[in-house]
Design an enzyme around this catalytic site. Sequence first.
Site, PDB file in Angstrom:
ATOM      1  N   VAL A 191       0.731  -1.239   0.052  1.00  0.00           N
ATOM      2  CA  VAL A 191       0.053  -0.001   0.043  1.00  0.00           C
ATOM      3  C   VAL A 191       0.859   1.180  -0.007  1.00  0.00           C
ATOM      4  CG1 VAL A 191      -2.119   1.190   1.219  1.00  0.00           C
ATOM      5  CG2 VAL A 191      -1.740  -1.314   1.355  1.00  0.00           C
ATOM      6  N   GLY A 232       2.124  -6.462   7.444  1.00  0.00           N
ATOM      7  CA  GLY A 232       1.136  -5.337   7.813  1.00  0.00           C
ATOM      8  C   GLY A 232       0.323  -4.686   6.617  1.00  0.00           C
ATOM      9  N   ASP A 233       0.972  -4.051   5.748  1.00  0.00           N
ATOM     10  CA  ASP A 233       0.228  -3.592   4.571  1.00  0.00           C
ATOM     11  C   ASP A 233       0.582  -4.028   3.171  1.00  0.00           C
ATOM     12  OD1 ASP A 233       2.821  -2.334   4.644  1.00  0.00           O
ATOM     13  OD2 ASP A 233       2.204  -0.664   3.663  1.00  0.00           O
ATOM     14  N   GLU A 234       1.156  -5.351   3.182  1.00  0.00           N
ATOM     15  CA  GLU A 234       1.518  -5.947   2.148  1.00  0.00           C
ATOM     16  C   GLU A 234       0.758  -7.319   1.736  1.00  0.00           C
ATOM     17  OE1 GLU A 234       5.467  -7.504   3.321  1.00  0.00           O
ATOM     18  OE2 GLU A 234       6.153  -5.554   3.826  1.00  0.00           O
TER      19      GLU A 234
END
Length: 307
Positions: A191, A232-234
């Site tokens: 992200v 986490g944001d992957e």
Amino acid sequence: MYLPHGSAPDRDGGCTGSPADVAVRAYANALRHTLAMAAATDRAELTTRTLVAAREVADAAVAAVIEPDGDLRAEGDVDLVERFGALDADLRSRLCRAPAGPTDLLAGGAVTVPMSGGALIVAGHPRPAATQVLSLIAAHHVAGLDRLSQLDALRRFANSDPLTGLRHHRPFRRRLAKATPGRTAVIAIDVDNFKSINDEYGHGAGDTALVRLGNALQAALRCSDDLYRVGGDEFAVLVEVAGEPEALAIAERLLRAARSAGHPVSAGVALRRDDEDGPDTLRRADAALYVAKRAGRDTARMADRPA
């Protein structure tokens, strides 16, 4: 609905002896079956063992289980199985609400035992005294369904991200190990500017963004494509493609979906080679992802191509 009389061999050697002896044999037989039911590994196997147990302890020609959702499964005499399968929804519902014991809802000497919104039914000259033992089997069937439901929940918890509901790194690694050279592509997704969401609006807003993004990415994929949250944001996607152009086109479609969700992403794409394993392909996809980040974000790059 008429269910004709039938017959089945007495599997425990008949009903000779005193009533107490018959009862002891019936409960011993039921215990053997309930132990087998407790070892069932899925709902279909549990239902099969329940039907076998019910037929044997009741010496019935056919046994049927009606689940709380209305599904019916019957085994035994072929004609009776077909007639059970033809029962309409209204009669199934009435059987589930009937008291335990002989029922006049079905002709032919049927016995029904309600069980947690469903019913266990035997027909074709069942033993009149079998109701109590059938109740024991029905109770173990319900307990087995609860146990399998809990196991399914534990499996989902062990393999899924609790926030987005997507599968996480463990099933991703297993699937990655089975990647096919020249066919399986890895799309690594990150992200853009996610830290700023958490810093400015709080982690709750970040969680909401991840859920919304996960839903958008999933909706943009084909049924055969696999989406995972691996950090986490992957996110990571595994797709079967005809070549690099198709893999890159899928990545572009994911970029558009992310934009529509209000959270742009960058993506790196790598097609597995013949001379590498899955983790090597993932490393090349990650390297391409960082190339996309350096190129200004909100874009996709194919591995091993000039920046």
